[in-house]
Structures are given as C-alpha cells and as structure tokens.
Design a protein around this motif. Sequence first.
Motif, PDB file in Angstrom:
ATOM      1  N   VAL A 127      43.616  64.140  -1.482  1.00 43.11           N
ATOM      2  CA  VAL A 127      43.826  63.727  -0.222  1.00 43.11           C
ATOM      3  C   VAL A 127      44.006  65.144   0.567  1.00 43.11           C
ATOM      4  O   VAL A 127      43.389  64.977   1.660  1.00 43.11           O
ATOM      5  CB  VAL A 127      45.324  63.094  -0.129  1.00 43.11           C
ATOM      6  CG1 VAL A 127      45.747  62.823   1.379  1.00 43.11           C
ATOM      7  CG2 VAL A 127      45.152  61.855  -0.726  1.00 43.11           C
ATOM      8  N   ILE A 128      44.653  66.055   0.150  1.00 41.04           N
ATOM      9  CA  ILE A 128      44.596  67.288   0.811  1.00 41.04           C
ATOM     10  C   ILE A 128      43.075  68.059   0.943  1.00 41.04           C
ATOM     11  O   ILE A 128      42.943  68.349   2.117  1.00 41.04           O
ATOM     12  CB  ILE A 128      45.442  68.304  -0.061  1.00 41.04           C
ATOM     13  CG1 ILE A 128      46.916  67.720   0.008  1.00 41.04           C
ATOM     14  CG2 ILE A 128      45.466  69.701   0.478  1.00 41.04           C
ATOM     15  CD1 ILE A 128      47.924  68.777  -0.985  1.00 41.04           C
ATOM     16  N   ARG A 181      43.130  76.955  -0.927  1.00 39.84           N
ATOM     17  CA  ARG A 181      43.098  76.773  -2.271  1.00 39.84           C
ATOM     18  C   ARG A 181      44.462  76.581  -2.678  1.00 39.84           C
ATOM     19  O   ARG A 181      44.833  75.961  -3.536  1.00 39.84           O
ATOM     20  CB  ARG A 181      42.573  77.968  -2.980  1.00 39.84           C
ATOM     21  CG  ARG A 181      40.986  78.117  -2.788  1.00 39.84           C
ATOM     22  CD  ARG A 181      40.523  79.321  -3.788  1.00 39.84           C
ATOM     23  NE  ARG A 181      41.124  80.783  -3.640  1.00 39.84           N
ATOM     24  CZ  ARG A 181      40.917  81.448  -2.940  1.00 39.84           C
ATOM     25  NH1 ARG A 181      39.688  81.258  -2.259  1.00 39.84           N
ATOM     26  NH2 ARG A 181      41.590  82.584  -2.689  1.00 39.84           N
ATOM     27  N   ASP A 182      45.467  77.332  -2.013  1.00 41.20           N
ATOM     28  CA  ASP A 182      46.981  77.526  -2.524  1.00 41.20           C
ATOM     29  C   ASP A 182      47.771  76.217  -2.005  1.00 41.20           C
ATOM     30  O   ASP A 182      48.935  76.043  -2.706  1.00 41.20           O
ATOM     31  CB  ASP A 182      47.472  78.592  -2.408  1.00 41.20           C
ATOM     32  CG  ASP A 182      47.220  79.758  -2.963  1.00 41.20           C
ATOM     33  OD1 ASP A 182      46.085  79.794  -3.724  1.00 41.20           O
ATOM     34  OD2 ASP A 182      47.465  81.167  -2.481  1.00 41.20           O
ATOM     35  N   THR A 183      47.174  75.506  -1.061  1.00 41.87           N
ATOM     36  CA  THR A 183      48.220  74.429  -0.531  1.00 41.87           C
ATOM     37  C   THR A 183      48.260  73.439  -1.385  1.00 41.87           C
ATOM     38  O   THR A 183      47.429  72.860  -1.897  1.00 41.87           O
ATOM     39  CB  THR A 183      47.397  73.765   0.483  1.00 41.87           C
ATOM     40  OG1 THR A 183      47.231  74.601   1.667  1.00 41.87           O
ATOM     41  CG2 THR A 183      48.138  72.509   1.284  1.00 41.87           C
ATOM     42  N   PHE A 189      52.554  73.560   5.753  1.00 42.10           N
ATOM     43  CA  PHE A 189      51.817  73.754   4.451  1.00 42.10           C
ATOM     44  C   PHE A 189      52.601  74.564   3.520  1.00 42.10           C
ATOM     45  O   PHE A 189      52.863  75.761   3.981  1.00 42.10           O
ATOM     46  CB  PHE A 189      50.498  73.935   4.541  1.00 42.10           C
ATOM     47  CG  PHE A 189      49.630  73.072   5.646  1.00 42.10           C
ATOM     48  CD1 PHE A 189      48.279  72.948   5.125  1.00 42.10           C
ATOM     49  CD2 PHE A 189      49.962  72.919   6.804  1.00 42.10           C
ATOM     50  CE1 PHE A 189      47.466  71.732   5.863  1.00 42.10           C
ATOM     51  CE2 PHE A 189      49.224  72.098   7.704  1.00 42.10           C
ATOM     52  CZ  PHE A 189      47.929  71.600   7.194  1.00 42.10           C
ATOM     53  N   PHE A 190      52.518  74.067   2.190  1.00 42.75           N
ATOM     54  CA  PHE A 190      53.218  75.168   1.305  1.00 42.75           C
ATOM     55  C   PHE A 190      52.534  75.244   0.021  1.00 42.75           C
ATOM     56  O   PHE A 190      51.602  74.394  -0.448  1.00 42.75           O
ATOM     57  CB  PHE A 190      54.784  74.353   0.775  1.00 42.75           C
ATOM     58  CG  PHE A 190      55.632  74.201   1.893  1.00 42.75           C
ATOM     59  CD1 PHE A 190      56.542  75.275   2.166  1.00 42.75           C
ATOM     60  CD2 PHE A 190      55.553  73.225   2.591  1.00 42.75           C
ATOM     61  CE1 PHE A 190      57.527  75.183   3.204  1.00 42.75           C
ATOM     62  CE2 PHE A 190      56.662  73.223   3.823  1.00 42.75           C
ATOM     63  CZ  PHE A 190      57.665  73.932   3.981  1.00 42.75           C
ATOM     64  N   ASP A 191      52.665  76.400  -0.660  1.00 44.89           N
ATOM     65  CA  ASP A 191      52.001  76.660  -2.228  1.00 44.89           C
ATOM     66  C   ASP A 191      52.778  75.901  -3.156  1.00 44.89           C
ATOM     67  O   ASP A 191      54.001  75.341  -3.069  1.00 44.89           O
ATOM     68  CB  ASP A 191      51.788  78.042  -2.250  1.00 44.89           C
ATOM     69  CG  ASP A 191      53.012  78.897  -2.640  1.00 44.89           C
ATOM     70  OD1 ASP A 191      54.266  78.243  -2.860  1.00 44.89           O
ATOM     71  OD2 ASP A 191      52.763  80.159  -2.342  1.00 44.89           O
ATOM     72  N   GLN A 223      56.440  78.163  -1.132  1.00 44.17           N
ATOM     73  CA  GLN A 223      56.481  79.114  -0.309  1.00 44.17           C
ATOM     74  C   GLN A 223      55.536  78.674   1.117  1.00 44.17           C
ATOM     75  O   GLN A 223      54.458  78.310   0.855  1.00 44.17           O
ATOM     76  CB  GLN A 223      55.848  80.245  -0.798  1.00 44.17           C
ATOM     77  CG  GLN A 223      56.518  81.172  -1.891  1.00 44.17           C
ATOM     78  CD  GLN A 223      57.679  81.445  -1.245  1.00 44.17           C
ATOM     79  OE1 GLN A 223      57.691  82.452  -0.221  1.00 44.17           O
ATOM     80  NE2 GLN A 223      58.794  81.220  -2.073  1.00 44.17           N
ATOM     81  N   TYR A 224      55.987  79.222   2.244  1.00 44.40           N
ATOM     82  CA  TYR A 224      55.082  78.760   3.497  1.00 44.40           C
ATOM     83  C   TYR A 224      53.876  79.244   3.538  1.00 44.40           C
ATOM     84  O   TYR A 224      53.604  80.548   3.241  1.00 44.40           O
ATOM     85  CB  TYR A 224      56.211  79.159   4.930  1.00 44.40           C
ATOM     86  CG  TYR A 224      55.679  78.833   5.868  1.00 44.40           C
ATOM     87  CD1 TYR A 224      55.567  77.536   6.843  1.00 44.40           C
ATOM     88  CD2 TYR A 224      55.047  80.126   6.741  1.00 44.40           C
ATOM     89  CE1 TYR A 224      55.121  77.454   8.081  1.00 44.40           C
ATOM     90  CE2 TYR A 224      54.517  79.776   7.748  1.00 44.40           C
ATOM     91  CZ  TYR A 224      54.401  78.603   8.510  1.00 44.40           C
ATOM     92  OH  TYR A 224      53.970  78.367   9.779  1.00 44.40           O
TER      93      TYR A 224
END
Length: 292
Positions: free
Chosen positions: A144-145, A186-188, A207-209, A213-214
């Motif tokens: 989905v992301i 990539r990190d989301t 959006f966070f990893d 982390q923001y």
Amino acid sequence: MMVDEEADNAVNSVTDTRKEYQEFLKRLTLFVSKNPDLMTMTLGNIFTMRLIGNKTHGDMAEIAISEFINQYMYDFSSKHVGKDLFRAKEHEEDITVVEALTKKEIPISLKAYGVGPLQLSTDKNERMFPRLEQEGDDIRDRDVIDAIFSDDSFTSFQSVNVMPLIYDEKHKRCNIMIFDYDKAKRDTAFIVKETAGSGRLHPVYRFFDANSQYICEVRYGGASANALQRGLWTNTKTASQYFTSITGGWITYAENMTLLELFSHALVSSQTGHQKALEAVEADIQRLKKAE
C-alpha cells in the motif's frame, strides 16, 4: 489541461531533470569544498537581509544564488525566474540553472528557512492528503505504501528540485541541506494520521521509519486550511538523517553591516552613483575570482 495530464507532465519533467540536478549538486558541493569562503560570504550576506525584514532574505537568496552560479561556476549559468512569472511556471522554481555544454535547463526551488520545519513542496491540487485518507489513519502494508508513492497524486514528492538554505539565527550558522527523497521512500515503514497536539488546528499524515523515527509529513489542504501551508513538509532537526549537506555541515556566518549601509545609501542616491558602486563591486568580484 486535466489534472492527470498535469501530473504525467510533471513526472516526465522530473525524469528529464533529476539526473542533471544531482550532477549539478555534485559540482556545487565540490566547488564549495574548494572555495568555502565564497559560499560563507554569500550566505552571510543573504541572512544579513533578515535585519531588514523577516521575509527579505528569501527573495534575496534567489537573486544571490543565481548570481553566485553565474559569477563563479563556469560550467553553468543561471537566471532568476521572478515572482511576476509565477502563474506561468511549469514547476515551483525560483531559478533556472543551465548546463553550459548541453544547454539543459534545471528548474530549482530555493527555500530559505530557519532550522526546524521545512516545506518541500506545495500540493496545489489538494491531492496528497485525500489520497492518504483513502487508506485510513494507520498505514503499514508495504504494498500500500509503495502504491501511494507511485500514485499520480504523489508526483510532488519528487517533482521539485528543492535547494533549502537553512539558518540557525541563534548560533549564527547556516547550511545548504538537500532532502533525500529516494531514501525517504525506501525507509518509510508506516504512515499515521495525527489530529491533536502541538496546537495543531488541522490533521497531518506523518511518515516514520522502522525505528519510529520521523521522516516527513503531508499537511491537510482543505478549504479551512492555509493553502500555502498544504503539501509535503519535513524537519531539518528531527529528520536530519534524510539530508545531505552541500556545505559540508554547518558553517558560521557574520552579519554584514556594511551591506546594510550600502543598501540604505543606495535607496537615496541616483543611478549615476549606483553605476559607480556597481563598477567597484564588479572589480571586487574579479579580485575574488583571481583568489579562487
């Protein structure tokens, strides 16, 4: 033109200029590493303009960075687009850089912001926030992301070549920080809708990893919100790992009071005096080029 056609054009335009913009950034980084005093001087002059007015430095930055490229970067030229051309702009650009050999034009949006919240792009068509709402308040499915990032509504996530000039007025230091859109995608790991806290009037999607982390956020853009505030934002403090520095990190600057005095005198002097002052300034630029 229909909205979808505009989005397709934006994607094509990005494909055409992102590579050239990245190459320009590499050349600029190399130049600054070899001539740090020139960039420190220029940024100091830009942020001195805040003593005239809190918004003045942003407009001056557009003119100054464009002239910096024209004077010191021999493989590129630049032109200031100008505010009067806003409605005719294809991008959110403030300056256009031209590669001397290929004549390829690179639109660049300059952002002069204090350290902290930073707007990366304006969602002019109000599409990003509604697209996220389609997926609910807590989005964690990787497919989905990926679909969200691939959606036409998110072309602005990477469709603007943004060059943020960040200043820390308290400590008299500054930085040119470039947001890494590819790393952010990539990190989301998850996207969450937040509706309360910090005096917020309107909701945001953050959006966070994988470590919570923001990374960035999409702000609400409905009728009751400030249209200029909608779109994609991040934070140069809390998301610093998603930036690379053109200046090699923070550099200290000093306010140039002589520049302010020159401006004040220029405003009450004639064009004849301006011409003589310009000749002296141009001679000084030639001196700096020889020193370089």
